[in-house]
Structures are given as C-alpha cells and as structure tokens.
Write an enzyme that holds these catalytic residues in place. Structure first.
Site, PDB file in Angstrom:
ATOM      1  N   ASP A  16      32.861  33.679  16.773  1.00 32.36           N
ATOM      2  CA  ASP A  16      33.041  33.311  18.189  1.00 32.36           C
ATOM      3  C   ASP A  16      34.435  32.743  18.401  1.00 32.36           C
ATOM      4  O   ASP A  16      34.944  32.729  19.516  1.00 32.36           O
ATOM      5  CB  ASP A  16      32.088  32.181  18.610  1.00 32.36           C
ATOM      6  N   HIS A  24      29.512  30.272  15.966  1.00 30.56           N
ATOM      7  CA  HIS A  24      29.599  31.206  14.837  1.00 30.56           C
ATOM      8  C   HIS A  24      31.080  31.306  14.498  1.00 30.56           C
ATOM      9  O   HIS A  24      31.928  31.249  15.403  1.00 30.56           O
ATOM     10  CB  HIS A  24      29.165  32.623  15.196  1.00 30.56           C
ATOM     11  N   GLU A  57      13.803  28.396  18.275  1.00 32.23           N
ATOM     12  CA  GLU A  57      14.260  28.917  19.572  1.00 32.23           C
ATOM     13  C   GLU A  57      13.055  29.336  20.408  1.00 32.23           C
ATOM     14  O   GLU A  57      12.189  30.083  19.940  1.00 32.23           O
ATOM     15  CB  GLU A  57      15.214  30.098  19.361  1.00 32.23           C
ATOM     16  N   ASP A  68      17.169  35.263  26.367  1.00 31.77           N
ATOM     17  CA  ASP A  68      18.058  34.091  26.315  1.00 31.77           C
ATOM     18  C   ASP A  68      18.368  33.516  27.690  1.00 31.77           C
ATOM     19  O   ASP A  68      19.527  33.289  28.042  1.00 31.77           O
ATOM     20  CB  ASP A  68      19.382  34.450  25.614  1.00 31.77           C
ATOM     21  N   GLU A 109      16.610  29.778  11.330  1.00 34.09           N
ATOM     22  CA  GLU A 109      16.176  29.981  12.727  1.00 34.09           C
ATOM     23  C   GLU A 109      15.257  31.196  12.747  1.00 34.09           C
ATOM     24  O   GLU A 109      15.727  32.343  12.683  1.00 34.09           O
ATOM     25  CB  GLU A 109      17.407  30.204  13.609  1.00 34.09           C
TER      26      GLU A 109
END
Ligand code: XLS
Ligand code: NI
Ligand code: NI
Length: 440
Positions: free
Chosen positions: A103, A100, A267, A308, A231
């Site tokens: 980030d 991103h 995902e 995650d 996503e």
C-alpha cells in the site's frame, strides 16, 4: 507536500446535530464503564481502502481519483498518500493506521528496489507519526496481488516464491517494528486451493506453519512484542481458504504450537461469508483467549463476497462491543475500518462521511453494549439457565466427581428427567430492543 485537499475537522456535536460533517455519537473523551471511548474503540484507518482503492471492480475502472495531484505509482504519489492519510486521520481524530507493505510504495520488479522505496517512505511516515502522535495498529505483507502468488505464498508449490514471501514478511515486520506497531497480520487470501486434484493440503499447511514460526522468531528477535494475528476468511480469492473461520484457525495454531504468539483478527464480513454471525466469531475467539483485533466492516447477506462496507448496523456493532467488553477490551488490538465507500460515493467528502458513519456506529455500539451489561438481565438469565449444574448431581458433574455409571444409575432411578427450562429467546430479544431503543 500535497495541500490541495481540504478535509474539515470533525467534532462531536451530539445526536441532535444535523451537521453531516460532525460526530453524533463518537465523543472521544466520554467515559464508558470508567474508560474514555477512544481507549475502548482504538479506531484505525486502513491504508489500502482509504488511500489506494479507487473503486475498480470486475467490470469497471476507478471512479475515485486517488492520485492526489501526483503521477500515480511514483514515490511522489506515495508521499502524497502519506500527506493525505495523516491529514485525514488528524481531522477525524483517528489514532491508528494499518498497512500492507505494497500500500505504501509502488512495487518494483526487483525486491531490493522495493525495499529501498519502503525505507524511504517509512522514514517519511515516521516523521509524520512523531509530529502527530498517530500510531500503527498493525502491519502486514501483501502476499496475494503479485502474480507470483497465484498458487499461494506459504502454501505455494514453488520454493522460490516461498523465499519471496519470507522476504516480504521480514521487511513488513521491520516496518511494523519501526512504526512501533502493536500487531502483525496474516491474512491468507491465496493460502488455499482451487482443486484437490493438484493439491497436497497437509504439505501446504505445514509450510504455512513453518513460515509463521520463522516470522515469530524473527519478529521477537528484532523486538516485536505485540501480537501476531491470523485473519480468518473462508473464500475469496481462493475457492477454499485454509483459515476458514475462527475455530479452524485456532485449531491450526494449536496444532503447530503457534497459539502463544498468535491471536485472531476477526473481520465482520468474513464471519458472514463463513456462515457465522460476527458475534459468533468473536465469541469463539474470546473463549479461547484469542480475541486480538477486529476489522470493522459489514457485508451484504444477499451477496456472496466481501463487500467491505462501512458499518452502519448498530445491532451488530452492539453485539461486537458486548463481546469485546466481556473479553476485557483490546490489549494490542483495535477496530480497523477494513471498509470502502461504495463505488458511486467518489468524493473526499464521501470518504469523510464513511468514517463518521463507521465511528458513530461503533460509538453507539459501545454505549449500548455497556448499557446491556449494566442492565444485567442477559447476564442474569444466562447464569440462571445453567442453575441445574450448581447443586446436586449437576455440581458433581462440574467437579468431575462422578462416572458414566453413576449418571446412568441416577437417570434410571429418575425414570424421566425434569423438563429443561425455557430458552426465552423472544423475551431476551425484547430486552435487547428495550435497552437499544428505550421504553417509549
Ligand atoms: C481481505 C482482507 C484484507 C486483510 C489484510 O479480505 O480483509 O484486507 O484485512 O490483508
Ligand atoms: Ni480484513
Ligand atoms: Ni476482507
């Protein structure tokens, strides 16, 4: 610049090796169905979880110190993350990264300053990319952390905020193209609603589509030839998110004429949050020609949010790679570990171990998926299951050479149908087990 971290080089040692810092199944050059494992799997490191996330949760502070010897939220820290990230990818032979915008650098209150920081860090990253040969799988803009996005980005009620979303997407596309990235992701964490009492759903969805259309036009104009992705995720952080699941996102893309430029980034944990299996989401994407890329993680079915986790479930990884192989493999996409070590796993060794686990799990998944395809029993069964459509009245239906009247006459003449054949689910599950675990 930052040299205090020692990351061991991880090599393939085989299943018998008890060395925890070695690959047991991921053998990058090993050929599976005529292609090296590394080309099938296209592993990517997620910048956010790997280099930024310190294990904070709703109740506690970070447990993993990711300052990497620098003062947090400085450009020195941003560069330290680049150093550590590239060393990490090199030592684990991870060929791609995903990022991103936010980030990469600390965000300033002034977007011009943030963009200048992004220019500086992206020069530094590009240098490292050229030195190491590591590539960018996809980029994206973080349009969910900054408080300005509390009502959404493309779906915001504020035209001002909408322009900031546009500005971030423009810059993130610039960076993605600068890095030669193969994809650009839209994950709409704030694109949804908390209550319909204050929300014009149609208006918000149209605005999201407008933003995506402008992103495509801009991206293509600066030479982006990769895929755009949605996503899907049904909820979290919003109560209801518009990109609920693959089927919903595909419908949206078609409705707004975005389906030629977009595919999906599926995902695993988002699939289960939507009440589907990971394989279901992959299959729905694949049959619509929209299986683009994958965020390889896993959730916990006992928990209602996105945990995650690094994937360890070989059965799910097998079914994932089965879908990928059946769909002809990745084009621009790959397997991004959108995953984080558990909060108490707070050392660099744990992080290395986490990636080894994820990469080995998917290597095993690939090996077993190829074995399932080579075994052929599943394919043959499915083929045979629809045999009644190969001849007679069934073949006429498929050729479109019949009418409701004719089918009704046929049924009435038959009085009652021959019973459909058994689904034989338990037999097929046993076949999968025998391919996965052998006969004895
Ligand atoms: C969050 C998403 C996010 C995207 C990228 O749940 O998975 O990490 O992959 O914005
Ligand atoms: Ni993700
Ligand atoms: Ni997620």
């Amino acid at each position: 610049m930052y040299e205090k971290i020692t990351i061991p080089t991880i090599r393939f040692e085989g299943a018998e090796s008890q060395n925890p810092l070695a690959f047991h199944y991921y053998d990058a050059e090993r050929e599976i169905l005529g292609k090296p494992m590394k080309d099938h799997l296209k592993f990517a490191m997620s910048w956010w979880h790997t280099l930024c996330a310190g294990g904070t949760d709703m109740f506690g502070r970070a447990t993993f110190d990711k300052s990497f010897g620098a003062v947090p939220d400085t450009m020195e820290h941003a560069k330290a993350k680049v150093d550590v990230g590239f060393a990490f990818m090199e030592k684990l032979r991870i060929p791609y990264f995903c990022f991103h915008d936010m980030d990469l650098v600390p965000e300033s209150d002034d977007i011009n300053e943030t963009n200048a920081r992004l220019d500086e860090i992206s020069d530094y990253i590009l240098e490292k990319m050229q030195k190491t040969g590591i590539k960018c799988l996809w980029g994206t803009a973080n349009m969910f952390s900054n408080p300005r996005y509390m009502n959404g980005a493309g779906s915001t009620n504020s035209a001002e905020v909408y322009t900031f979303a546009a500005a971030q997407i423009k810059k993130a596309l610039d960076l993605t193209v600068k890095f030669g990235g193969e994809g650009y992701v839209f994950w709409g964490g704030r694109e949804g609603y908390e209550t319909l009492l204050n929300t014009d759903v149609k208006f918000e969805q149209e605005n999201i589509a407008r933003l995506m259309r402008m992103a495509v036009e801009y991206g293509r104009s600066i030479g982006f030839t990769g895929d755009f992705y949605i996503e899907p995720k049904p909820k979290e952080p919003m109560k209801h998110q518009y990109d609920f699941d693959a089927a919903t996102a595909i419908g949206f893309l078609r409705q707004y004429g975005l389906d030629k430029d977009f595919k999906l980034n599926i995902e695993a944990n988002h699939a289960t949050l939507a009440g589907h299996t990971f394989q279901h989401e992959l299959r729905i994407s694949a049959i619509n020609g929209m299986l683009g890329s994958i965020d390889a993680n896993q959730g916990d079915l006992l928990l209602g949010w996105d945990t995650d986790e690094f994937p360890c479930n070989v059965y799910d990884a097998t079914m994932c790679m089965y879908e990928v192989l059946k769909a002809g493999g990745f084009v621009h996409g790959g397997l991004n570990f959108d995953a984080k070590s558990r909060r108490p796993s707070n050392t660099m060794e744990d992080l290395v171990q986490s990636y080894i686990l994820g990469m080995d799990t998917f290597a095993l998944g690939l090996i077993k998926a190829a074995a399932l395809i080579e075994d052929g029993r599943l394919d043959r069964f499915v083929e045979a299951r629809y045999a009644s459509f190969k001849t007679g009245i069934g073949a006429k239906i498929i050729r479109g050479e019949t009418t409701l009247q004719e089918l009704s006459d046929y049924a009435c003449a038959k009085k009652k149908p021959e019973a459909p054949s058994s689904g034989r689910q338990e037999y097929l599950q046993a076949v999968v087990n025998s391919v996965l675990f052998g006969e004895g």
